[in-house]
Design a protein around this motif. Structure first.
Motif, PDB file in Angstrom:
ATOM      1  N   SER A  95      91.835  17.538 -11.304  1.00 18.34           N
ATOM      2  CA  SER A  95      91.730  17.116  -9.903  1.00 18.34           C
ATOM      3  C   SER A  95      90.417  16.388  -9.663  1.00 18.34           C
ATOM      4  CB  SER A  95      91.846  18.314  -8.961  1.00 18.34           C
ATOM      5  OG  SER A  95      93.175  18.785  -8.925  1.00 18.34           O
ATOM      6  N   GLU A  96      90.464  15.337  -8.829  1.00 19.66           N
ATOM      7  CA  GLU A  96      89.319  14.459  -8.604  1.00 19.66           C
ATOM      8  C   GLU A  96      88.969  14.394  -7.118  1.00 19.66           C
ATOM      9  OE1 GLU A  96      90.897  11.519 -12.223  1.00 19.66           O
ATOM     10  OE2 GLU A  96      91.062  10.925 -10.114  1.00 19.66           O
ATOM     11  N   GLU A  97      87.773  13.918  -6.849  1.00 22.62           N
ATOM     12  CA  GLU A  97      87.342  13.678  -5.474  1.00 22.62           C
ATOM     13  C   GLU A  97      87.481  12.199  -5.150  1.00 22.62           C
ATOM     14  OE1 GLU A  97      83.401  15.069  -4.951  1.00 22.62           O
ATOM     15  OE2 GLU A  97      83.862  17.161  -5.436  1.00 22.62           O
ATOM     16  N   LEU A  98      87.713  11.887  -3.908  1.00 26.98           N
ATOM     17  CA  LEU A  98      87.885  10.490  -3.491  1.00 26.98           C
ATOM     18  C   LEU A  98      86.632   9.685  -3.775  1.00 26.98           C
ATOM     19  CD1 LEU A  98      89.424   8.218  -2.050  1.00 26.98           C
ATOM     20  CD2 LEU A  98      88.556   9.121   0.123  1.00 26.98           C
ATOM     21  N   ASN A  99      85.497  10.151  -3.346  1.00 25.05           N
ATOM     22  CA  ASN A  99      84.205   9.505  -3.609  1.00 25.05           C
ATOM     23  C   ASN A  99      83.404  10.403  -4.537  1.00 25.05           C
ATOM     24  OD1 ASN A  99      84.390   7.131  -1.800  1.00 25.05           O
ATOM     25  ND2 ASN A  99      84.527   8.693  -0.196  1.00 25.05           N
ATOM     26  N   ASN A 100      83.501  10.077  -5.821  1.00 31.21           N
ATOM     27  CA  ASN A 100      82.895  10.955  -6.825  1.00 31.21           C
ATOM     28  C   ASN A 100      81.606  10.411  -7.411  1.00 31.21           C
ATOM     29  OD1 ASN A 100      83.859   8.840  -8.338  1.00 31.21           O
ATOM     30  ND2 ASN A 100      85.531  10.009  -9.264  1.00 31.21           N
ATOM     31  N   GLY A 101      81.088   9.318  -6.875  1.00 30.00           N
ATOM     32  CA  GLY A 101      79.840   8.760  -7.373  1.00 30.00           C
ATOM     33  C   GLY A 101      80.019   7.793  -8.521  1.00 30.00           C
ATOM     34  N   TYR A 138      81.555   1.887  -7.293  1.00 27.08           N
ATOM     35  CA  TYR A 138      80.488   1.106  -6.678  1.00 27.08           C
ATOM     36  C   TYR A 138      80.519   1.233  -5.154  1.00 27.08           C
ATOM     37  CZ  TYR A 138      79.722  -1.154 -11.192  1.00 27.08           C
ATOM     38  OH  TYR A 138      79.429  -1.400 -12.505  1.00 27.08           O
ATOM     39  N   HIS A 139      81.683   1.538  -4.606  1.00 32.83           N
ATOM     40  CA  HIS A 139      81.849   1.559  -3.149  1.00 32.83           C
ATOM     41  C   HIS A 139      82.314   2.931  -2.670  1.00 32.83           C
ATOM     42  CE1 HIS A 139      81.537  -2.751  -3.628  1.00 32.83           C
ATOM     43  NE2 HIS A 139      82.615  -2.763  -4.387  1.00 32.83           N
ATOM     44  N   GLN A 140      82.120   3.161  -1.383  1.00 34.06           N
ATOM     45  CA  GLN A 140      82.649   4.349  -0.735  1.00 34.06           C
ATOM     46  C   GLN A 140      84.027   4.026  -0.150  1.00 34.06           C
ATOM     47  OE1 GLN A 140      81.022   7.611  -0.448  1.00 34.06           O
ATOM     48  NE2 GLN A 140      80.061   6.578  -2.198  1.00 34.06           N
ATOM     49  N   TYR A 141      84.907   5.000  -0.236  1.00 28.07           N
ATOM     50  CA  TYR A 141      86.282   4.790   0.239  1.00 28.07           C
ATOM     51  C   TYR A 141      86.554   5.656   1.461  1.00 28.07           C
ATOM     52  CZ  TYR A 141      87.375   2.169  -3.985  1.00 28.07           C
ATOM     53  OH  TYR A 141      87.401   1.221  -4.982  1.00 28.07           O
ATOM     54  N   ALA A 142      87.347   5.077   2.374  1.00 26.19           N
ATOM     55  CA  ALA A 142      87.759   5.807   3.569  1.00 26.19           C
ATOM     56  C   ALA A 142      89.253   5.574   3.781  1.00 26.19           C
ATOM     57  CB  ALA A 142      86.977   5.332   4.791  1.00 26.19           C
ATOM     58  N   GLU A 143      89.907   6.513   4.458  1.00 26.39           N
ATOM     59  CA  GLU A 143      91.352   6.435   4.652  1.00 26.39           C
ATOM     60  C   GLU A 143      91.732   5.182   5.419  1.00 26.39           C
ATOM     61  OE1 GLU A 143      95.028   9.421   5.899  1.00 26.39           O
ATOM     62  OE2 GLU A 143      92.939  10.007   6.250  1.00 26.39           O
ATOM     63  N   ALA A 144      92.805   4.507   4.987  1.00 20.15           N
ATOM     64  CA  ALA A 144      93.270   3.274   5.618  1.00 20.15           C
ATOM     65  C   ALA A 144      93.857   3.563   6.991  1.00 20.15           C
ATOM     66  CB  ALA A 144      94.318   2.610   4.734  1.00 20.15           C
ATOM     67  N   ASP A 145      93.992   2.501   7.814  1.00 20.20           N
ATOM     68  CA  ASP A 145      94.546   2.672   9.159  1.00 20.20           C
ATOM     69  C   ASP A 145      96.067   2.596   9.159  1.00 20.20           C
ATOM     70  OD1 ASP A 145      94.861   0.035   8.569  1.00 20.20           O
ATOM     71  OD2 ASP A 145      93.793  -0.746  10.321  1.00 20.20           O
ATOM     72  N   TYR A 146      96.662   2.779   8.007  1.00 22.13           N
ATOM     73  CA  TYR A 146      98.113   2.869   7.889  1.00 22.13           C
ATOM     74  C   TYR A 146      98.422   3.984   6.896  1.00 22.13           C
ATOM     75  CZ  TYR A 146      97.064   0.018   3.755  1.00 22.13           C
ATOM     76  OH  TYR A 146      96.534  -0.458   2.590  1.00 22.13           O
ATOM     77  N   SER A 147      99.662   4.386   6.805  1.00 22.14           N
ATOM     78  CA  SER A 147     100.004   5.544   5.967  1.00 22.14           C
ATOM     79  C   SER A 147     101.288   5.279   5.187  1.00 22.14           C
ATOM     80  CB  SER A 147     100.152   6.800   6.838  1.00 22.14           C
ATOM     81  OG  SER A 147     101.167   6.589   7.811  1.00 22.14           O
ATOM     82  N   VAL A 149      95.333  16.522  -8.102  1.00 23.89           N
ATOM     83  CA  VAL A 149      95.132  15.385  -7.200  1.00 23.89           C
ATOM     84  C   VAL A 149      94.262  14.357  -7.922  1.00 23.89           C
ATOM     85  CG1 VAL A 149      94.173  14.591  -5.015  1.00 23.89           C
ATOM     86  CG2 VAL A 149      95.327  16.813  -5.139  1.00 23.89           C
ATOM     87  N   ILE A 150      94.781  13.144  -8.090  1.00 16.94           N
ATOM     88  CA  ILE A 150      94.030  12.079  -8.756  1.00 16.94           C
ATOM     89  C   ILE A 150      94.012  10.834  -7.862  1.00 16.94           C
ATOM     90  CG2 ILE A 150      94.638  12.928 -11.044  1.00 16.94           C
ATOM     91  CD1 ILE A 150      96.643  10.610 -11.250  1.00 16.94           C
ATOM     92  N   TYR A 151      93.080   9.915  -8.168  1.00 18.46           N
ATOM     93  CA  TYR A 151      92.960   8.665  -7.412  1.00 18.46           C
ATOM     94  C   TYR A 151      92.953   7.496  -8.391  1.00 18.46           C
ATOM     95  CZ  TYR A 151      91.692  11.742  -3.572  1.00 18.46           C
ATOM     96  OH  TYR A 151      91.713  12.733  -2.609  1.00 18.46           O
TER      97      TYR A 151
END
Length: 420
Positions: free
Chosen positions: A153-159, A162-171, A255-257
């Motif tokens: 299992s991974e974290e969304l922003n794991n360091g 290069y960029h930080q990720y945030a949830e999109a405005d659609y699903s 959970v993976i990304y």
């Protein structure tokens, strides 16, 4: 993986060693017993004779000279370099060669036989070593493919990004299921945008996107799962947008990304998964499906590519083939764009490329690439027709493509050669 790479380089070294030993065997076996070689052998025998009987008589005073110890006559001090007896001992006449040919031949054959046996012995050893290393390399490669890295299992922003990720405005619409049976579920849990976008000459605007997956393995064994997605939001690329091949632990939810680089418009309206593979300990239970799976989102589905600068190369009721030139990093690039205008999925391959009716190297190496209905296949080529692909400058370059429709084989066709 590291072991496989090391074995690969060891295999190359052992193969070179094998070739060297093979050459030595051939060299020894084909060595010709020429008169030159006989002469050298007779000279060796003459030298042995001189060492065995080094005493000569001085031509000037008759004194005995031990040529092994003395460089001049001990009686008169004269040099014996021109002494008739000395010269005769150094002389190797044709008569000597002919006279000693049988003896020399026998000696050389014996020597040749010994060298051949030694060379064969080394060849056998190097062959066995190479065979063993090759077997180990194959086994290691098979293990590396069969048992790739275990995914946790991974974290969304794991360091690591290069960029930080945030949830999109659609699903994701519905349940986001990519694959599901009694043992396994592959599900998209969310889509996330990077905090940076940039311009692109072909797509206009692009950005990186992460797709979250929930992998549920409900079995009592670790499973290898392979998942491939080449098509997103109306675009099919020659390389995968999403591809993972990992081991997932037994009785686990992981959970993976997966990162999608340079997503057009930095949005995903749908994802088309072209291949799902699941490997069990018992191969009879393996899953290997090529039936496409479409997962849609609530993002607006709109045309991405602007055809204004495209050059039409070929067109019929099923496909349009374009090319597009752009400037990238001060080097000219060429995009090949093929539109699937039908309601069926298709695969394609390039039959060949010619320059002034002479075949040249084919830069379009994609084979059996799956393109969903109404999708555009995009392939980018840097200097596609430079010297690497043959002499094409200023010539009439043509290509031929074959398109196959699995759902309706009667739709399949070949373009024949057309001007590129």
């Amino acid at each position: 993986m590291a072991v496989t790479v090391i074995l690969f380089f060891v295999l190359i070294v052992s193969f070179i060693w094998l070739l060297i030993n093979l050459f030595n065997v051939l060299h020894v076996r084909t060595k010709i017993l020429s008169k030159h070689e006989m002469r050298k052998e007779v000279q060796k025998q003459a030298k042995r004779l001189r060492l065995k009987d080094p005493i000569i008589s001085c031509d000037y005073c008759g004194c005995r000279i031990d040529t092994k110890k003395e460089e001049k006559c001990p009686g008169c001090g004269a040099s014996y370099n021109l002494d008739e007896e000395w010269l005769k001992r150094h002389e190797v006449s044709e008569e000597d060669v002919d006279k000693n040919s049988d003896k020399v031949n026998k000696s050389l054959e014996t020597k040749n036989s010994t060298e051949t046996k030694e060379a064969k012995r080394k060849l056998l050893i190097s062959g066995c070593v190479t065979a063993v290393i090759f077997a180990l390399f194959c086994i290691s490669g098979k293990i590396a493919y069969r048992y790739p890295e275990t995914r946790k299992s991974e974290e969304l922003n794991n360091g690591k990004s290069y960029h930080q990720y945030a949830e999109a405005d659609y699903s994701v619409k519905d349940d986001g299921i990519v694959y599901e049976d009694d043992d396994v579920t592959i599900k998209i849990t969310g889509i996330y945008h990077a905090d940076h976008t940039y311009d692109d000459e072909l797509y206009g605007h692009v950005g990186d996107v992460k797709v979250g997956f929930l992998i549920s393995n409900r079995t009592d064994e670790d499973l290898q799962i392979v998942c491939t997605c080449n098509s997103i939001s109306g675009i099919t690329r020659e390389w995968s947008y999403i591809f993972f091949n990992n081991i997932f632990k037994k009785n686990s939810d992981t959970v993976i990304y997966e990162e999608v680089y340079s997503a057009p418009e930095q949005r995903i309206s749908e994802l088309v998964f072209s291949e799902i593979i699941i490997r069990y300990d018992d191969p009879s239970k393996d899953v290997d499906t090529n039936d496409p799976v479409v997962v849609s989102t609530t993002a607006e589905n709109k045309e991405i590519l602007d055809k204004e600068d495209f050059i039409l190369l070929y067109s019929n009721e099923k496909v349009d083939i374009y090319k597009h030139y752009s400037e990238k990093k001060a080097e000219e690039t060429c995009d090949l764009i093929i539109y699937n205008k039908t309601d069926a999925s298709m695969s394609m391959e390039c039959d060949g490329v010619t320059a002034d009716n002479k075949e040249v190297k084919n830069p379009y190496i994609f084979y059996g690439k799956y393109v969903p209905p109404h999708y555009a296949f995009v392939a980018n080529y840097y200097h596609a027709f430079n010297k690497e692909y043959g002499d094409t400058k200023g010539k009439d370059v043509q290509s031929s493509f074959t398109f196959k429709f699995r759902e309706d084989p009667q739709m399949s066709f070949s373009t024949g050669y057309f001007d590129m």
